[in-house]
Design an enzyme around this catalytic site. Structure first.
Site, PDB file in Angstrom:
ATOM      1  N   GLY A  72       0.842  -1.188   0.000  1.00 40.60           N
ATOM      2  CA  GLY A  72       0.000   0.000   0.000  1.00 40.60           C
ATOM      3  C   GLY A  72       0.882   1.243   0.000  1.00 40.60           C
ATOM      4  NE  ARG A  73      -2.185   5.119   2.972  1.00 37.11           N
ATOM      5  CZ  ARG A  73      -3.485   4.907   3.191  1.00 37.11           C
ATOM      6  NH1 ARG A  73      -4.376   5.494   2.449  1.00 37.11           N
ATOM      7  NH2 ARG A  73      -3.886   4.125   4.183  1.00 37.11           N
ATOM      8  CB  ILE A  74       3.906   2.401   4.537  1.00 35.08           C
ATOM      9  CG1 ILE A  74       3.169   3.574   5.213  1.00 35.08           C
ATOM     10  CG2 ILE A  74       5.291   2.200   5.172  1.00 35.08           C
ATOM     11  CD1 ILE A  74       2.748   3.320   6.648  1.00 35.08           C
ATOM     12  NE  ARG A 127      -1.236  -0.540  14.581  1.00 38.77           N
ATOM     13  CZ  ARG A 127      -0.689   0.622  14.226  1.00 38.77           C
ATOM     14  NH1 ARG A 127       0.620   0.709  14.070  1.00 38.77           N
ATOM     15  NH2 ARG A 127      -1.444   1.702  14.060  1.00 38.77           N
ATOM     16  CD  GLU A 178       3.664  -1.701  20.190  1.00 43.09           C
ATOM     17  OE1 GLU A 178       3.212  -0.565  20.401  1.00 43.09           O
ATOM     18  OE2 GLU A 178       3.935  -2.125  19.063  1.00 43.09           O
ATOM     19  CG  HIS A 227       4.581   1.817  17.948  1.00 44.48           C
ATOM     20  ND1 HIS A 227       3.489   1.008  18.126  1.00 44.48           N
ATOM     21  CD2 HIS A 227       4.364   2.490  16.783  1.00 44.48           C
ATOM     22  CE1 HIS A 227       2.640   1.194  17.121  1.00 44.48           C
ATOM     23  NE2 HIS A 227       3.155   2.086  16.292  1.00 44.48           N
ATOM     24  CB  ALA A 280       7.792   3.588  12.260  1.00 41.43           C
TER      25      ALA A 280
END
Ligand SMILES: NC(=O)c1ccc[n+]([C@@H]2O[C@H](COP(=O)([O-])OP(=O)(O)OC[C@H]3O[C@@H](n4cnc5c(N)ncnc54)[C@H](O)[C@@H]3O)[C@@H](O)[C@H]2O)c1
Length: 319
Positions: free
Chosen positions: A155-157, A238, A267, A285, A287
């Site tokens: 997708g986008r990332i 995730r 987490e 976490h 990013a």
């Protein structure tokens, strides 16, 4: 009529300044997320909620806030929100796509490179006082250039990560639930494969799917055993997409060479089997955590919330 908004975590002033003056705002600015009972208590009589991934917005929470019109998540992922329940109750849910794509892709690459070239081990060693002379055989790592990058979730990332691979003259494989357009594949030099081929042929496997029932433990023991022994796994999506216990065994027993992780199953707990391992780079976490991007995320979330409360269409509703 004046509207009431709950903001579940303190946000930058630039974002708060976007709330119209006639709105009443309740901001929780403690270091921990609101407990469920506090969230329910403070959400009563609110029309807007700006929340974070640490807030679980389930049907019980939504039921307790019958006047709620909008839940604006300060994240692109929205697995913390029961979107179907919100829809049933007529509550709009929004997220923050696009504004964090490049920053998150940068960080996936930072993890990939740090794991491949043993940057964190090198840092520890350089500080430790053990570095007394140049050593020919010190901290050998893995080449990145010319290798194969496997992108799970295009997708986008995932695409932004793939785009960066061209500078390293890498072969790019991808797997996604949806086939990308040929023009996109051509522009990014990426080839669609099934998941098994991607795992078998990639030197670096980077995960960019959402957390969904079907992606939970997408990388399980079988997937890790299918990867090359020289491969590195990167997860900046995730935590529960990877079976962390299986990954700890894979890294400890050498089924794969290394990993770079920004996210974890529970987490902020990290599987105890990962902590002593040198071949995994661990990040808390972060990013999307650049100054510019966190500001853009906060601003977009507040703008989404205000738009819905003013009767306008949300800017970025979840699909
Ligand atoms: N670590 C962080 O701080 C951080 C930051 C940003 C995003 N994220 C995570 O990254 C995820 C991706 O963000 P995005 O903006 O690229 O989302 P996106 O929706 O643009 O891309 C997700 C892609 O995954 C694909 N997909 C869905 N289910 C799949 C499956 N079962 N198998 C293979 N592919 C599947 C979709 O078709 C889509 O192309 C988010 O959902 C979020 O959880 C994490």
């Amino acid at each position: 009529m004046a509207k009431n908004i709950l903001i579940s975590r303190s946000l930058p002033d630039e974002a708060l300044a976007l709330v119209p003056r006639d709105c009443r705002v309740d901001i929780h600015d403690g270091p921990d997320a609101l407990s469920k009972s506090d969230l329910i208590a403070r959400l009563r009589d609110r029309q807007g909620l700006v929340c974070q991934i640490t807030d679980t917005i389930d049907d019980e929470v939504l039921r307790a806030a019958p006047g709620l019109e909008v839940v604006a998540n300060v994240a692109v992922g929205y697995n913390n929100i029961d979107v179907a329940a919100a829809r049933r109750r007529g509550v709009v849910v929004t997220n923050t796509p696009d504004v964090l794509t490049e920053t998150t892709a940068d960080f996936a690459w930072a993890l990939l490179m740090a794991a491949a070239r043993r940057v964190v081990e090198g840092d520890r060693y350089a500080r430790s006082g053990q570095w007394t002379r140049w050593q020919w055989n010190l901290l050998w790592g893995l080449d990145i250039h010319g290798k194969t990058l496997g992108v799970l979730g295009f997708g986008r990332i995932g695409r932004a990560v793939a785009r960066r691979a061209s500078g390293f003259r890498m072969r790019v494989l991808y797997h996604d639930a949806v086939h990308a357009d040929q023009a996109v594949e051509r522009a990014l030099g990426a080839t669609f494969t099934d998941r098994e081929t991607l795992l078998r042929e990639s030197d670096f496997v980077t995960i960019h799917t959402p957390l969904l029932p079907e992606t939970r433990h997408l990388i399980d023991e079988a997937a890790l055993r299918a990867m090359k022994r020289s491969a590195i796994l990167v997860n900046a999506a995730r935590g529960p997409i990877v079976d962390e216990a299986a990954l700890a065994r894979a890294l400890g027993e050498g089924w794969i060479a290394g990993a770079g992780l920004d996210v974890f199953e529970e987490e902020p707990k990290i599987h105890p089997g990962l902590i002593p391992l040198q071949n995994v780079v661990l990040a808390p976490h972060i990013a999307s955590a650049s100054f510019d991007t966190r500001l853009a995320m906060a601003t977009l979330a507040v703008r989404n919330c205000v738009a819905v409360l003013e009767g306008k269409p949300p800017i970025t509703p979840v699909p």
